[in-house]
Design an enzyme around this catalytic site. Structure first.
Site, short mmCIF file in Angstrom:
data_model
loop_
_atom_site.label_atom_id
_atom_site.label_comp_id
_atom_site.label_asym_id
_atom_site.label_seq_id
_atom_site.Cartn_x
_atom_site.Cartn_y
_atom_site.Cartn_z
N ASN A 172 0.83 -1.20 0.00
CA ASN A 172 0.00 0.00 0.00
C ASN A 172 0.87 1.26 0.00
OD1 ASN A 172 0.64 -0.95 2.68
ND2 ASN A 172 -0.81 0.52 3.54
N GLU A 190 -3.39 -4.62 -2.78
CA GLU A 190 -3.87 -5.48 -3.86
C GLU A 190 -3.81 -4.74 -5.20
OE1 GLU A 190 -6.29 -6.60 -0.14
OE2 GLU A 190 -5.32 -4.84 -0.99
N CYS A 249 -10.14 -5.21 1.55
CA CYS A 249 -11.26 -4.33 1.86
C CYS A 249 -12.26 -4.35 0.70
CB CYS A 249 -10.77 -2.91 2.12
SG CYS A 249 -10.15 -2.07 0.65
N CYS A 279 -10.98 -2.97 -2.65
CA CYS A 279 -10.12 -3.86 -3.42
C CYS A 279 -10.90 -5.02 -4.04
CB CYS A 279 -9.00 -4.40 -2.54
SG CYS A 279 -7.78 -3.13 -2.15
#
EC number: 3.5.4.5
Length: 294
Positions: free
Chosen positions: A89, A104, A129, A132
């Protein structure tokens, strides 16, 4: 070895360290392993595909840039080619929260920008999440994409995204990782041509506003990013993020940026230039070059 990997590398099993050491010795290790390298690492370490992906998660998480959350997430995407692509991230201090790249997205876009044609699986150290999950539904693997999480049996995206809405509901046939060429003629210098080529590969079926971006570093490397649009709109990933992601995964810092070129249409329904300039300014760069697609 890039300093970001040192702590995570030291905690890997000895056999895996021995197999990986020559591969990640370069400061600019590209945060990916080719299918041939994967086979060799598996042979030396005794790990199968899934176990290797899990073992590599700490290295992927070490690629994260988390100035805001200080919460590193790592992802490893396995392409149909057998290549493994790291992702982490990325957050941009001083920019809008919406400019964030999720782990991701990072691994998936990394694979896409490397020319991968599809994914077999993605391994993540935390549950994806909703953002994603929706992003992954835009891939040509659809709801069958295999998702691996620590301590859980492998599942498919459809298990995490029931009653899904996505591109197929809108009769979109060409998806992320499918071959795409919008046909804009290449022109200008190498950086300009790279930005146009990235725009030609972009996935923009909803707005019909293809765009691409290219970054030149101070040592002459060029990293490109293509716009990745999403049926749900908000999970779309701008071309700047795709290029910054690739550049960062290759071991470069924002201070290494020398030039940036953005290619989009003058009459585009979705305009990237203002948000791109704002995010670049937050990173200390103010000279965005604009290229008109025609």
């Amino acid at each position: 070895m890039h300093p970001r990997f040192e702590t995570a590398f030291a905690q890997l099993p000895a056999a895996l360290q021995a197999a990986l050491a020559p591969l990640i010795a370069d400061t600019y290790f590209p945060a990916m392993l080719s299918a041939e390298q994967v086979a060799d690492v598996r042979r030396q370490s005794g790990l199968d595909d899934d176990a290797l992906a899990f073992a590599l998660l700490p290295l992927a998480a070490a690629c994260a840039q988390t100035e805001i959350s200080h919460f590193n997430v790592g992802a490893v995407a396995r392409g149909l080619s057998g290549n493994l692509y790291f992702g982490g991230n990325m957050e941009f201090r001083g920019a809008a929260m919406q400019q964030t790249i999720h782990a991701e997205q990072s691994a998936i876009t990394h694979a896409w920008m490397r020319g991968e044609t599809g994914l077999a699986a993605i391994t993540v150290n935390y549950t994806p999440c909703g953002h994603c999950r929706q992003f992954m539904n835009e891939l040509n693997s659809g709801l069958t994409l295999r998702i691996n999480l620590p301590g859980r049996a492998p599942s498919q995206l459809g298990d995490y995204l029931p009653d899904a809405f996505g591109p197929r509901d809108l009769d979109i046939k060409t998806l992320i990782f499918d071959t795409e060429n919008h046909g804009y003629a290449l022109k200008g210098d190498a950086l300009t041509q790279a930005a146009i080529a990235a725009a030609n590969r972009s996935h923009a079926p909803y707005s019909q506003s293809p765009s691409g971006l290219a970054i030149e570093t101070r040592d002459g490397e060029i990293f490109t990013g293509s716009y990745a649009e999403n049926a749900a709109f908000n999970p779309s990933l701008p071309p700047l993020q795709a290029a910054l992601n690739l550049m960062s995964l290759n071991g470069y810092a924002w201070a290494d940026i020398k030039r940036v070129a953005l290619a989009e249409r003058d009459d585009a329904t979705i305009v990237q230039r203002d948000a791109t300039a704002a995010t670049l300014k937050a990173l200390g760069f103010t000279n965005l070059e604009l290229v008109t697609l025609a």
